[in-house]
Enzyme design. Structure first.
Site, short mmCIF file in Angstrom:
data_model
loop_
_atom_site.label_atom_id
_atom_site.label_comp_id
_atom_site.label_asym_id
_atom_site.label_seq_id
_atom_site.Cartn_x
_atom_site.Cartn_y
_atom_site.Cartn_z
CD GLN A 162 -13.13 -26.21 34.67
OE1 GLN A 162 -12.39 -26.01 35.82
NE2 GLN A 162 -13.31 -27.41 34.33
CD1 TRP A 196 -12.12 -38.00 31.12
CD2 TRP A 196 -11.39 -38.42 33.10
NE1 TRP A 196 -11.75 -39.41 31.12
CE2 TRP A 196 -11.29 -39.72 32.35
CE3 TRP A 196 -11.03 -38.67 34.19
CZ2 TRP A 196 -11.26 -41.00 32.97
CZ3 TRP A 196 -10.52 -39.88 34.82
CH2 TRP A 196 -10.77 -41.11 34.38
CB VAL A 197 -12.46 -31.28 31.92
CG1 VAL A 197 -12.58 -29.79 32.18
CG2 VAL A 197 -11.16 -31.80 32.00
CB ALA A 198 -16.99 -29.63 34.55
CG HIS A 214 -12.11 -27.85 40.30
ND1 HIS A 214 -11.08 -27.75 41.30
CD2 HIS A 214 -12.36 -28.96 39.68
CE1 HIS A 214 -10.92 -29.04 41.48
NE2 HIS A 214 -11.63 -29.58 40.60
CG ASP A 269 -8.73 -32.02 41.44
OD1 ASP A 269 -9.93 -32.27 42.05
OD2 ASP A 269 -8.51 -31.75 40.28
CD GLU A 279 -12.58 -36.17 38.16
OE1 GLU A 279 -12.88 -35.40 38.96
OE2 GLU A 279 -12.79 -35.73 36.82
#
Length: 220
Positions: free
Chosen positions: A128, A148-150, A157, A164, A190
Site C-alpha cells: 500500500q 485515489w490511494v489511501a 484494502h 477492486d 472508483e
C-alpha cells in the site's frame, strides 16, 4: 734384403701420426655434433598452456533480481485471478463475509456470461505504501494522490475489507445487483472499488463519496 734408409722410416712414422691425429679430430667433431642439445626456452612450453580465465559470475543485477519489491504474498494480483482463486493471498486474505458475498454474486452473474476478476484485493502495508508513493509521483502531490490511494493506516484494502473488480461488465452487473448481496460501490470516482455493507440488501447501498478524501475513515 734391401734396407730402408732411416730418413724414410721417420717420414712413414710421421705420416701415420698425422692420420691418427686427423681421425681423432674427426671423431671429436662427430661426438660434439650429436651430443649437443638445443636448450629449451624457459619462457614458453607448448605442452603447458596457461589456465583459461574463469568466467565472471553474474551479479544480482544481471540476474534481474529486485529484492524488496512487493510480490504476490504482499497482495500483488497476477493476471486472470477471479474471486474463486482462494490460493492467491489478495483473495484469501479478504474479510470472510466479503469473500462469501463475492462468491454468491459471481455465481448469480455467471448465467449472464459475467465473470468477476480481481484487480486488487487485500494488500500488505508495504504494498500500500508503494502504491501511494507511485500515486504521488503520478499525480504530482500528496493531496491529489489521496483522491485515489489511501495510506496503509487507513486503506480498507490493508484490512481486507475492499476489492477492486474487473472487467467493466462485472462492475456494470454489480452496480445493478450488488446491493442484493451487500456489495456496494463506495467512491464515485472508483467504479471498481467494492466493499461489504451487510444491510444493503434491505436498505440499499449508502450514498457514495465523491472520492476517498471525503470518507471520514481516511481522516485518521
Amino acid at each position: 734384403m734391401t734396407r730402408i734408409p732411416p730418413s724414410a722410416r721417420t717420414s712413414t712414422r710421421r705420416f701415420r701420426w698425422l692420420i691418427v691425429l686427423g681421425l681423432l679430430v674427426v671423431i671429436a667433431a662427430i661426438t660434439a655434433l650429436f651430443g649437443y642439445q638445443v636448450p629449451k626456452s624457459s619462457s614458453f612450453s607448448p605442452s603447458v598452456l596457461p589456465p583459461a580465465p574463469s568466467a565472471a559470475r553474474p551479479s544480482h543485477t544481471d540476474r534481474g533480481e529486485h529484492r524488496g519489491a512487493p510480490g504476490v504474498t504482499d497482495g500483488v494480483v497476477p493476471d486472470g485471478v477471479t474471486v474463486f482463486d482462494d490460493a492467491i493471498p489478495a483473495v484469501a486474505n479478504l474479510d470472510p463475509g466479503l469473500l462469501k458475498a463475492l462468491h454468491q454474486a459471481a455465481r448469480a452473474a455467471a448465467p449472464d456470461g459475467v465473470e468477476f476478476y480481481v484487480n486488487s484485493g487485500w494488500r500488505s502495508p508495504e504494498y500500500q505504501d508503494q502504491l501511494l508513493q507511485e500515486a504521488v509521483s503520478k499525480y504530482g502531490s500528496e493531496d491529489e494522490a489521496a483522491r485515489w490511494v489511501a495510506t496503509a493506516a487507513t486503506s480498507p484494502h490493508v484490512s481486507g475489507d475492499a476489492v477492486d473488480i474487473g472487467h467493466s461488465d462485472a462492475t456494470t452487473w454489480l452496480s445493478e445487483h450488488g446491493a442484493e448481496y451487500g456489495l456496494c460501490q463506495i467512491y464515485r470516482n472508483e467504479p471498481w472499488h467494492y466493499e461489504l455493507r451487510a444491510d444493503a440488501s434491505d436498505r440499499g447501498c449508502p450514498r457514495m463519496y465523491a472520492d476517498p478524501t471525503q470518507d471520514p475513515r481516511m481522516q485518521k
